[in-house]
Motif scaffolding. Structure first.
Motif, mmCIF file in Angstrom:
data_model
loop_
_atom_site.group_PDB
_atom_site.id
_atom_site.type_symbol
_atom_site.label_atom_id
_atom_site.label_comp_id
_atom_site.label_asym_id
_atom_site.label_seq_id
_atom_site.Cartn_x
_atom_site.Cartn_y
_atom_site.Cartn_z
ATOM 1 N N ARG A 48 25.937 0.387 -35.302
ATOM 2 C CA ARG A 48 25.269 1.571 -35.853
ATOM 3 C C ARG A 48 26.019 2.852 -35.552
ATOM 4 N N LEU A 49 26.711 2.904 -34.426
ATOM 5 C CA LEU A 49 27.521 4.084 -34.117
ATOM 6 C C LEU A 49 28.646 4.283 -35.126
ATOM 7 N N ASP A 50 29.037 3.212 -35.791
ATOM 8 C CA ASP A 50 30.042 3.306 -36.848
ATOM 9 C C ASP A 50 29.420 3.430 -38.228
ATOM 10 N N GLY A 51 28.110 3.706 -38.276
ATOM 11 C CA GLY A 51 27.465 3.947 -39.562
ATOM 12 C C GLY A 51 26.893 2.731 -40.234
ATOM 13 N N SER A 52 26.873 1.576 -39.568
ATOM 14 C CA SER A 52 26.298 0.386 -40.182
ATOM 15 C C SER A 52 24.799 0.571 -40.383
ATOM 16 N N PRO A 53 24.269 0.117 -41.532
ATOM 17 C CA PRO A 53 22.823 0.211 -41.783
ATOM 18 C C PRO A 53 22.049 -0.956 -41.183
ATOM 19 N N LEU A 54 22.608 -1.623 -40.211
ATOM 20 C CA LEU A 54 22.017 -2.807 -39.582
ATOM 21 C C LEU A 54 20.559 -2.562 -39.202
#
Length: 355
Positions: A48-54
């Motif tokens: 998520r810190l890299d922008g993943s919508p997980l």
């Protein structure tokens, strides 16, 4: 690498050491029970810190063994990692599931990678990149130095936080990092080494994709190699998620300071110390410290999400700065305040969960 051991940084290193000692002395069975959930949280936060919508649902799905096979082609990395999240014909959560699954795969080989991160750093770094990007990007670029111009963006607004250095500087920068790690690991405190490796990889952005999660993984490997939290009960990424813009913004500030990493190390080591302390508290709960009556009203008046600094507290309570620092630390240890990231140990924040 340029930095100064400020008084605050020395205190943070001491806190990390104390918490590491508590974790090592905790009941092994409790550590073993805590580790799986902690490792899963660390992987999810890193994505998520890299922008993943997980989503949490996707995390549960992967943890249950349901990892999708992506049908589309790997990402065209000439336009960056974010393209992997928008591949035509692919479900976004399927991509996120593979991202998370890849990070969990790192757990299985962590000990072996940690043994190599200080003896053959570049090989270990490329192997980490290969695991992070498996099934998501063109295999031809896995482990290969970046050849395109890139910028780090704010995931919420899409604004550029900082530009990565020119592609032709990547290989020399990696060679310098490799040499530094081989020379300095034995004489530098592991918390400092981990912070420097983490920050430098975020600055360089050495690969076409996945650089944030690679940097966090390599910082973790440095700590494991030094015997810090080998079971993985501390979640550094949880602390970084509290202020992701400030986290990447501190990298940008380091670049503007021409490589002075003092403030970055204070932010990173503070996050590490808090992560280790939280794990130690979970493993070995201790009574909340007695709080100074003189400061209760002042702290209670700070609104949720609000801040108070050392001088303000000293003025409002009528104590000197040394006593003010001791009081605020006591409130922080009791959970009434948290030390503000990047605040140099001088600023504290009221948790948003507090009334």
């Amino acid at each position: 690498m340029q930095f100064t051991y400020s008084h605050h940084l020395v205190q943070l290193v001491a806190r990390a050491e104390a918490a590491t000692t508590r974790i090592a002395g905790a009941d092994p069975d409790r550590r073993a029970r805590l580790a799986p959930a902690a490792r899963g949280e660390a992987a999810a936060c890193s994505a998520r810190l890299d922008g993943s919508p997980l989503t949490d649902e996707t995390v549960a799905r992967v943890d249950a063994g349901d990892v999708p096979v992506l049908d589309g082609p790997p990402a065209d990395l000439g336009t960056g990692w974010a393209r992997a999240l928008r591949l035509e014909g692919m479900e976004t959560q399927d991509v996120a599931a593979v991202e998370y699954a890849n990070l969990r795969t790192l757990d299985a080989v962590e000990a072996e990678l940690a043994s190599r991160i200080v003896t053959e750093p570049l090989t270990a770094l490329r192997d980490v990149h290969g695991i992070v990007c498996e099934g998501l990007v063109d295999p031809a670029v896995i482990g290969a130095p970046r050849r395109t111009e890139q910028a780090v963006h704010d995931g919420a607004q899409g604004m550029v936080i900082y530009h990565a250095p020119a592609p032709d500087t990547v290989e020399p920068a990696l060679a310098d990092l490799d040499e530094w790690l081989r020379r300095r690991t034995l004489v530098q405190h592991p918390a400092i080494t981990a912070g420097l490796v983490h920050g430098r990889l975020l600055e360089i952005q050495p690969f076409e994709a996945g650089n944030g999660r690679v940097a966090r993984a390599c910082a973790r490997l440095v700590l494991v190699a030094a015997g810090v939290d080998p079971q993985g009960v501390a979640v550094l990424e949880r602390q970084l998620m509290a202020d992701p813009t400030g986290y990447y913004g501190e990298v940008a500030a380091t670049v503007r300071r021409r490589g002075d990493r003092s403030r970055w190390l204070e932010r990173h080591t503070g996050a590490l110390a808090r992560a280790l302390e939280a794990a130690a508290d979970a493993l070995d709960p201790r009574p909340r410290p007695a709080l100074p009556d003189r400061g209760r009203a002042v702290v209670a008046a700070v609104p949720a999400g609000g801040r108070i600094n050392l001088r303000e507290y000293a003025r409002d309570v009528g104590v000197d700065l040394r006593d003010a620092r001791a009081d605020l630390v006591a409130f922080a240890r009791a959970g009434e305040l948290v030390e503000a990231a990047g605040g140099g140990g001088l600023t504290f924040e009221r948790p948003r969960s507090m009334a």
